[in-house]
Design a protein around this motif. Sequence first.
Motif, PDB file in Angstrom:
ATOM      1  N   VAL A 109      38.665  79.491  22.740  1.00 30.46           N
ATOM      2  CA  VAL A 109      38.076  78.371  23.576  1.00 30.46           C
ATOM      3  C   VAL A 109      37.417  77.311  23.114  1.00 30.46           C
ATOM      4  O   VAL A 109      37.478  76.149  23.371  1.00 30.46           O
ATOM      5  CB  VAL A 109      37.144  78.995  24.699  1.00 30.46           C
ATOM      6  N   CYS A 110      36.529  77.680  22.021  1.00 29.56           N
ATOM      7  CA  CYS A 110      35.567  76.678  21.295  1.00 29.56           C
ATOM      8  C   CYS A 110      36.476  75.730  20.506  1.00 29.56           C
ATOM      9  O   CYS A 110      36.424  74.348  20.353  1.00 29.56           O
ATOM     10  CB  CYS A 110      34.824  77.407  20.252  1.00 29.56           C
ATOM     11  N   GLU A 111      37.811  76.353  19.802  1.00 32.61           N
ATOM     12  CA  GLU A 111      38.614  75.297  18.918  1.00 32.61           C
ATOM     13  C   GLU A 111      39.262  74.445  20.009  1.00 32.61           C
ATOM     14  O   GLU A 111      39.468  73.359  19.566  1.00 32.61           O
ATOM     15  CB  GLU A 111      39.530  76.125  18.132  1.00 32.61           C
ATOM     16  N   ILE A 112      39.774  75.049  20.938  1.00 31.91           N
ATOM     17  CA  ILE A 112      40.635  74.251  22.125  1.00 31.91           C
ATOM     18  C   ILE A 112      39.713  73.292  22.594  1.00 31.91           C
ATOM     19  O   ILE A 112      39.993  71.720  22.570  1.00 31.91           O
ATOM     20  CB  ILE A 112      41.015  75.020  23.075  1.00 31.91           C
ATOM     21  N   MET A 113      38.327  73.399  22.992  1.00 31.87           N
ATOM     22  CA  MET A 113      37.278  72.602  23.429  1.00 31.87           C
ATOM     23  C   MET A 113      36.958  71.475  22.592  1.00 31.87           C
ATOM     24  O   MET A 113      37.169  70.082  22.742  1.00 31.87           O
ATOM     25  CB  MET A 113      36.175  73.133  24.134  1.00 31.87           C
ATOM     26  N   LYS A 114      36.868  71.695  21.214  1.00 33.51           N
ATOM     27  CA  LYS A 114      36.474  70.730  20.249  1.00 33.51           C
ATOM     28  C   LYS A 114      37.790  69.510  20.030  1.00 33.51           C
ATOM     29  O   LYS A 114      37.571  68.465  19.936  1.00 33.51           O
ATOM     30  CB  LYS A 114      36.391  71.201  18.926  1.00 33.51           C
ATOM     31  N   ASP A 117      46.315  80.317  12.248  1.00 34.06           N
ATOM     32  CA  ASP A 117      45.235  80.528  13.024  1.00 34.06           C
ATOM     33  C   ASP A 117      45.105  78.924  13.604  1.00 34.06           C
ATOM     34  O   ASP A 117      45.038  78.064  13.198  1.00 34.06           O
ATOM     35  CB  ASP A 117      44.038  80.850  12.257  1.00 34.06           C
ATOM     36  N   ILE A 118      44.442  79.316  15.078  1.00 34.25           N
ATOM     37  CA  ILE A 118      43.930  78.143  15.788  1.00 34.25           C
ATOM     38  C   ILE A 118      42.782  77.404  15.318  1.00 34.25           C
ATOM     39  O   ILE A 118      41.904  78.255  14.860  1.00 34.25           O
ATOM     40  CB  ILE A 118      43.768  78.618  17.423  1.00 34.25           C
ATOM     41  N   SER A 119      42.760  76.291  15.285  1.00 27.31           N
ATOM     42  CA  SER A 119      41.712  75.606  14.714  1.00 27.31           C
ATOM     43  C   SER A 119      41.917  74.036  15.480  1.00 27.31           C
ATOM     44  O   SER A 119      42.732  73.689  15.689  1.00 27.31           O
ATOM     45  CB  SER A 119      41.699  75.227  13.469  1.00 27.31           C
ATOM     46  N   SER A 120      40.687  73.392  15.604  1.00 22.41           N
ATOM     47  CA  SER A 120      40.685  72.044  16.301  1.00 22.41           C
ATOM     48  C   SER A 120      41.310  71.141  15.322  1.00 22.41           C
ATOM     49  O   SER A 120      41.960  70.185  15.747  1.00 22.41           O
ATOM     50  CB  SER A 120      39.318  71.596  16.660  1.00 22.41           C
ATOM     51  N   GLU A 121      41.051  71.097  14.123  1.00 22.82           N
ATOM     52  CA  GLU A 121      41.548  70.164  13.079  1.00 22.82           C
ATOM     53  C   GLU A 121      43.097  70.056  13.205  1.00 22.82           C
ATOM     54  O   GLU A 121      43.696  69.277  13.188  1.00 22.82           O
ATOM     55  CB  GLU A 121      41.159  70.589  11.786  1.00 22.82           C
ATOM     56  N   LEU A 122      43.856  71.341  13.329  1.00 24.77           N
ATOM     57  CA  LEU A 122      45.254  71.372  13.377  1.00 24.77           C
ATOM     58  C   LEU A 122      45.576  70.870  14.545  1.00 24.77           C
ATOM     59  O   LEU A 122      46.713  70.210  14.832  1.00 24.77           O
ATOM     60  CB  LEU A 122      45.456  73.061  13.065  1.00 24.77           C
ATOM     61  N   LEU A 123      45.224  71.349  15.859  1.00 30.30           N
ATOM     62  CA  LEU A 123      45.592  70.575  17.131  1.00 30.30           C
ATOM     63  C   LEU A 123      45.526  69.400  17.078  1.00 30.30           C
ATOM     64  O   LEU A 123      46.564  68.458  17.605  1.00 30.30           O
ATOM     65  CB  LEU A 123      44.772  71.376  17.998  1.00 30.30           C
ATOM     66  N   CYS A 124      44.446  68.742  16.532  1.00 24.04           N
ATOM     67  CA  CYS A 124      44.333  67.246  16.601  1.00 24.04           C
ATOM     68  C   CYS A 124      45.325  66.533  15.803  1.00 24.04           C
ATOM     69  O   CYS A 124      46.011  65.425  16.199  1.00 24.04           O
ATOM     70  CB  CYS A 124      42.826  66.859  16.198  1.00 24.04           C
ATOM     71  N   ASP A 171      33.261  70.256  31.422  1.00 28.94           N
ATOM     72  CA  ASP A 171      32.419  71.584  32.115  1.00 28.94           C
ATOM     73  C   ASP A 171      33.614  72.517  32.862  1.00 28.94           C
ATOM     74  O   ASP A 171      33.747  73.662  32.779  1.00 28.94           O
ATOM     75  CB  ASP A 171      31.161  71.580  32.681  1.00 28.94           C
ATOM     76  N   ASP A 172      34.135  71.897  33.593  1.00 29.97           N
ATOM     77  CA  ASP A 172      35.084  72.555  34.752  1.00 29.97           C
ATOM     78  C   ASP A 172      36.332  73.091  33.943  1.00 29.97           C
ATOM     79  O   ASP A 172      36.810  74.216  33.921  1.00 29.97           O
ATOM     80  CB  ASP A 172      35.671  71.416  35.693  1.00 29.97           C
ATOM     81  N   PHE A 173      36.554  72.425  33.035  1.00 29.72           N
ATOM     82  CA  PHE A 173      38.026  72.608  32.197  1.00 29.72           C
ATOM     83  C   PHE A 173      37.576  73.923  31.244  1.00 29.72           C
ATOM     84  O   PHE A 173      38.384  74.856  31.214  1.00 29.72           O
ATOM     85  CB  PHE A 173      38.186  71.422  31.169  1.00 29.72           C
ATOM     86  N   ARG A 174      36.262  73.942  30.637  1.00 27.09           N
ATOM     87  CA  ARG A 174      35.779  74.830  29.838  1.00 27.09           C
ATOM     88  C   ARG A 174      35.873  76.185  30.585  1.00 27.09           C
ATOM     89  O   ARG A 174      36.509  77.342  30.224  1.00 27.09           O
ATOM     90  CB  ARG A 174      34.702  74.728  29.099  1.00 27.09           C
ATOM     91  N   SER A 175      35.317  76.199  31.748  1.00 26.09           N
ATOM     92  CA  SER A 175      35.101  77.394  32.548  1.00 26.09           C
ATOM     93  C   SER A 175      36.092  77.940  32.992  1.00 26.09           C
ATOM     94  O   SER A 175      36.596  79.153  33.165  1.00 26.09           O
ATOM     95  CB  SER A 175      33.866  77.217  33.738  1.00 26.09           C
ATOM     96  N   LEU A 176      37.241  77.154  33.466  1.00 24.28           N
ATOM     97  CA  LEU A 176      38.478  77.457  33.921  1.00 24.28           C
ATOM     98  C   LEU A 176      39.327  78.235  32.862  1.00 24.28           C
ATOM     99  O   LEU A 176      40.096  79.253  33.090  1.00 24.28           O
ATOM    100  CB  LEU A 176      39.194  76.339  34.603  1.00 24.28           C
TER     101      LEU A 176
END
Length: 273
Positions: A112-117, A152-159, A242-247
């Motif tokens: 969740v942290c990596e996706i949210m970043k 492995d999931i990472s925000s840098e790779l997703l971006c 916030d809603d996106f993260r909690s959901l």
Amino acid sequence: MTLTSIWSLITKVMDICIVWLLFYYILKNIKNNIKMVLIVKGVLLIIVIELISKIFNLYTVGLILEYVLEWGPLAIIIIFQPEIRSVLESIGRSQLLGRHKILTVDEREKVVCEIMKSVEYLKRNRIGALIVIERDISIQEYIEPSTKIYADISSELLCNLFFPNSPLHDGGVIIQGDRITCAGAVFKTSMNPNLNKRMGTRHRAALGIAEESDALALVVSEETGRLSIAFDGDINYNLTLDDFRSLLMQELKPKTEIFYDAKVDEEEEDIDE
């Protein structure tokens, strides 16, 4: 009671359970398929009209409907073969005990942290994205023709995957467990006639995979930067961060853990009272 009668009772119970299980999975998959819902509604309407024609002795209507009911199943199979095949494939892909990796609390928080970043960066820079997270129903048919990554999931790779003009930025990214499996995935778009016509291809693709499976589809709009999450055949549009993260966190929880949390909350309420 003899052994023969006991065995006969067991087989009858098994027979009933298997039939109800088949009905359950068929109805569950029909519910998430818009075209199949329309087919079922049409068949039910024809049956109701047939009953009315018999009650009021409507000879001509009854005669026409008899031919429809006689040849209708064959026509439905021919005309709606892709939709029927889709439902059967969904049933075949389903597994009673689930197939996705059960993430620990730390692994889920990291995902969740990596996706949210990455989502925050993509939203801020108005970069379109479609991230699909596989759950119990396999979406291997979309993974096979895509570009494999297995990282492995990472925000840098997703971006980087969604960065404009990159070779894979137009397709979707598929995540299994805590790893990015592939990129450049192309999904079937939703055929829901009630869908807002202003929604673009990414939102329609997200809703399409949510109608076909139990996957989570995360969307960042390229035009507006708005965030959406599609699951269970529906789309939650224009969410706050916030809603996106909690959901996202809630939907990634194992079902048993969700039930446990609900029980704990009830106990806490009883203590407060």
